[in-house]
Design an enzyme around this catalytic site. Structure first.
Site, PDB file in Angstrom:
ATOM      1  N   SER A 133       5.583  -3.140   5.325  1.00  0.00           N
ATOM      2  CA  SER A 133       4.981  -4.298   4.665  1.00  0.00           C
ATOM      3  C   SER A 133       3.705  -3.868   3.949  1.00  0.00           C
ATOM      4  CB  SER A 133       4.681  -5.400   5.683  1.00  0.00           C
ATOM      5  OG  SER A 133       3.811  -4.916   6.678  1.00  0.00           O
ATOM      6  N   CYS A 134       3.292  -4.677   2.999  1.00  0.00           N
ATOM      7  CA  CYS A 134       2.075  -4.378   2.246  1.00  0.00           C
ATOM      8  C   CYS A 134       0.874  -4.386   3.187  1.00  0.00           C
ATOM      9  CB  CYS A 134       1.883  -5.401   1.123  1.00  0.00           C
ATOM     10  SG  CYS A 134       3.037  -5.112  -0.226  1.00  0.00           S
ATOM     11  N   PRO A 135      -0.047  -3.474   3.017  1.00  0.00           N
ATOM     12  CA  PRO A 135      -0.301  -2.608   1.865  1.00  0.00           C
ATOM     13  C   PRO A 135       0.309  -1.210   1.960  1.00  0.00           C
ATOM     14  CG  PRO A 135      -2.178  -2.452   3.312  1.00  0.00           C
ATOM     15  CD  PRO A 135      -1.177  -3.409   3.976  1.00  0.00           C
ATOM     16  N   TYR A 136       1.129  -0.944   2.965  1.00  0.00           N
ATOM     17  CA  TYR A 136       1.614   0.420   3.186  1.00  0.00           C
ATOM     18  C   TYR A 136       2.416   1.011   2.030  1.00  0.00           C
ATOM     19  CZ  TYR A 136      -0.405  -0.181   7.728  1.00  0.00           C
ATOM     20  OH  TYR A 136      -1.307  -0.402   8.726  1.00  0.00           O
ATOM     21  N   SER A 180       5.597  -6.200  -2.819  1.00  0.00           N
ATOM     22  CA  SER A 180       5.505  -4.889  -3.471  1.00  0.00           C
ATOM     23  C   SER A 180       5.839  -4.954  -4.952  1.00  0.00           C
ATOM     24  CB  SER A 180       6.454  -3.888  -2.805  1.00  0.00           C
ATOM     25  OG  SER A 180       6.054  -3.604  -1.506  1.00  0.00           O
TER      26      SER A 180
END
Length: 76
Positions: free
Chosen positions: A13-16, A43
């Site tokens: 999940s964001c921010p990854y 994303s």
């Protein structure tokens, strides 16, 4: 277009997806093409926006195929 590296961040999940994409681009030779495959809906906007903000270029427009999102960046 020849893809030099594919980064699969599906399930992240964001921010990854943004973080992993920037890390991968830093380690690539200038002009190399990075393909990123993600499935986090945020994303679609966040990855290209942040990566371009950090000085990298899109090799082509993002694509959506089912749940998967495909991004193509030029390392610099």
């Amino acid at each position: 277009m020849e893809i030099n590296l594919t980064l699969d961040v599906r399930g992240e999940s964001c921010p990854y997806p943004v973080i992993y994409t920037l890390e991968a681009l830093e380690d690539m030779e200038k002009g190399a093409i990075l393909q990123v495959v993600a499935d986090c809906p945020a994303s679609f906007k966040n990855v290209p926006e942040e990566v371009v903000k950090h000085g990298y270029e899109l090799a082509k427009e993002p694509e959506k195929k089912g749940r998967d999102l495909y991004f193509y960046f030029i390392a610099g």
